[in-house]
Design an enzyme around this catalytic site. Structure first.
Site, PDB file in Angstrom:
ATOM      1  N   ASP A   8       0.874  -1.168   0.000  1.00 13.43           N
ATOM      2  CA  ASP A   8       0.000   0.000   0.000  1.00 13.43           C
ATOM      3  C   ASP A   8       0.919   1.228   0.000  1.00 13.43           C
ATOM      4  OD1 ASP A   8      -1.386   2.239   0.767  1.00 13.43           O
ATOM      5  OD2 ASP A   8      -2.504   1.269   2.384  1.00 13.43           O
TER       6      ASP A   8
ATOM      7  N   LYS B 129      -2.925  12.136  -3.568  1.00  9.73           N
ATOM      8  CA  LYS B 129      -1.877  12.346  -2.561  1.00  9.73           C
ATOM      9  C   LYS B 129      -0.539  12.680  -3.220  1.00  9.73           C
ATOM     10  CE  LYS B 129      -4.028   9.064   0.633  1.00  9.73           C
ATOM     11  NZ  LYS B 129      -4.737   9.767   1.694  1.00  9.73           N
TER      12      LYS B 129
HETATM   13  C1  PLP Z   1      -1.841   4.308   4.040  1.00 10.51           C
HETATM   14  C2  PLP Z   1      -3.094   4.547   3.268  1.00 10.51           C
HETATM   15  N1  PLP Z   1      -3.654   3.549   2.587  1.00 10.51           N
HETATM   16  C3  PLP Z   1      -4.762   3.717   1.863  1.00 10.51           C
HETATM   17  C4  PLP Z   1      -5.393   4.930   1.815  1.00 10.51           C
HETATM   18  C5  PLP Z   1      -6.632   5.068   1.002  1.00 10.51           C
HETATM   19  O1  PLP Z   1      -6.429   5.971  -0.041  1.00 10.51           O
HETATM   20  P1  PLP Z   1      -7.637   6.492  -0.922  1.00 10.51           P
HETATM   21  O2  PLP Z   1      -8.682   6.956   0.047  1.00 10.51           O
HETATM   22  O3  PLP Z   1      -7.051   7.583  -1.729  1.00 10.51           O
HETATM   23  O4  PLP Z   1      -8.112   5.348  -1.736  1.00 10.51           O
HETATM   24  C6  PLP Z   1      -4.875   5.997   2.523  1.00 10.51           C
HETATM   25  C7  PLP Z   1      -5.563   7.299   2.546  1.00 10.51           C
HETATM   26  O5  PLP Z   1      -5.433   8.062   3.473  1.00 10.51           O
HETATM   27  C8  PLP Z   1      -3.679   5.810   3.256  1.00 10.51           C
HETATM   28  O6  PLP Z   1      -3.121   6.806   3.931  1.00 10.51           O
END
Ligand code: PLP
Length: 406
Positions: free
Chosen positions: A200, A226
């Site tokens: 991730d 992000k």
């Molecule tokens: C470590 C991590 N994984 C997954 C996500 C999920 O990302 P998204 O909401 O852009 O799909 C986030 C979002 O804050 C994150 O910080």
């Protein structure tokens, strides 16, 4: 562009405003980052000049939109050093990338009793998709424990592996406590047992150089919003050998070669996983964001942000009432903290009155926050357009919070 903070800040129009009469200090970068002018202009240009559906038009606008869309795929491939563009699947974000993998990989390769390993510091989006798979197929979820500093207890990881372990999915950098995990070592141990690994990368792609071939991860997911791009777009990288064997996640236009009522044949990679009209504008916007990051240079970004992290950690540690949650040796520019017994929500609300945007709560990582036996944290997450002066203002703001609650 050499690293010139004033010039960089000028590229982000949103940073020029005041909030509650104070200059905006944006410390909520882990939730989403701000967009440089070039990304905003690219979106506007798309809609003003060549808005069109891709891949199936012979006309000028469609050809231009298709070229720009596929240009981004090439930029992403370079950005994470993938081998082929066919391994780059556009999705909505990290969440969809993980859901796609859990669902399609799960369908193709996992059966009841097989084990999936995640860590105790995962974002909900790397927990719930595997729980859905558990409910659907009866796979077993195992959790790598995390110590009081917020580090994965590495020795425990290998002990969790059995003959039934079939997948590992771990976060590269924790969004709530900032830990940088030893993913390369995790991947190498998992591969010793021929277990594929998903990383991730939601919090690593914006802050450190990603090289999926060097890491040798089998899947890597990140979010466009992000990495200074638009919302609603993200990337799932997957090694061809796996993507080829996985079933499509969704059915519809573009992901097929031929359709009859009896039988459908699927399109080549990566289109097999991109059903329907994709998020064309935002993919192109993501391309502009990657170009922008490249002009600054990821190495420069990492170095500058490490400076902010050290400065911020030292500065905030001087406040006796403040307790930092997450003190791993290897950290990214995230400082999660609590101030005395003041509820994080109260701290966040007062900081907002001072124009400082921080996030409060469990940050979609409830299990690790529960492990610390706290209601949540206040999280300041820095980015390359932040400054030490802004951190000083945060320090003063926290002191004000303390005075108000005395
Ligand atoms: C470590 C991590 N994984 C997954 C996500 C999920 O990302 P998204 O909401 O852009 O799909 C986030 C979002 O804050 C994150 O910080």
């Amino acid at each position: 562009m050499a690293f010139n903070i004033n010039k960089i800040r000028n590229n982000f129009p949103i940073l020029k405003q005041t909030v509650n009469g104070k200059p905006l200090i944006y410390f909520d970068n882990a939730a989403t980052s701000q967009k440089p002018q070039i990304v905003i202009d690219t979106l506007k240009e798309y809609y003003e000049e060549y808005n069109s559906n891709i891949h199936r038009g012979v006309h000028f606008l469609s050809a231009k939109a298709t070229d720009r869309y596929e240009d981004t795929r090439r930029k992403v491939k370079e950005f994470i050093n993938a081998k082929e563009t066919s391994e780059i699947v556009f999705v909505k974000g990290t969440t969809e990338g993980i859901n796609l993998t859990a669902s399609s990989y799960g369908d193709a390769f996992l059966k009841a009793g097989d084990e999936v390993i995640i860590s105790a510091m995962e974002h909900h989006s790397n927990i719930v998709p595997w729980q859905l798979l558990r409910d659907k197929k009866g796979v077993v979820l195992k959790i790598i424990p995390v110590n009081d500093e917020g580090e994965i207890i590495f020795e425990e990881f290998e002990k969790l592996i059995t003959k039934r372990t079939k997948f590992v999915s771990v976060v590269h950098i924790s969004n709530s406590i900032g830990t940088i995990n030893p993913v390369k070592e995790i991947i190498s141990i998992a591969h010793k047992y021929k277990i594929p690994v998903l990383i991730d990368g939601a919090q690593s792609a914006p802050h450190i150089k990603i090289d999926v071939r060097e890491l040798d991860c089998d899947f890597f997911a990140f979010s466009g919003h992000k990495v200074f791009g638009p919302t609603g777009i993200g990337v799932l990288y997957g090694k061809r050998e796996f993507l080829e064997k996985m079933r499509p996640y969704q059915g519809g236009g573009d992901m097929i070669k031929t359709v009859t009522f009896e039988k459908t044949t699927y399109n080549d990679l990566p289109y097999k996983f991109e059903a329907g009209t994709p998020n064309i504008a935002d993919v192109i916007g993501l391309g502009a964001a990657i170009d922008y990051v490249n002009t600054i240079g990821m190495e420069n970004i990492t170095e500058y942000e490490n400076g902010l992290l050290s400065y911020g950690t030292e500065k905030l540690s001087q406040i006796p009432e403040l307790r930092i949650i997450g003190t791993a040796k290897h950290k990214a520019s995230v400082i999660s903290f609590l101030v005395g017994d003041i509820h994080p929500y109260d701290t966040g609300t007062i900081l907002d009155q001072l124009g400082i945007a921080v996030r409060t709560g469990v940050h979609c990582t409830q299990p690790i926050i529960d492990q610390f036996k706290i209601p949540g944290t206040v999280r300041a997450s820095f980015c390359f357009y932040n400054t030490k002066e802004e951190i000083d203002v945060l320090g003063l703001g926290i002191k004000k919070v303390i005075r108000m609650f005395k």
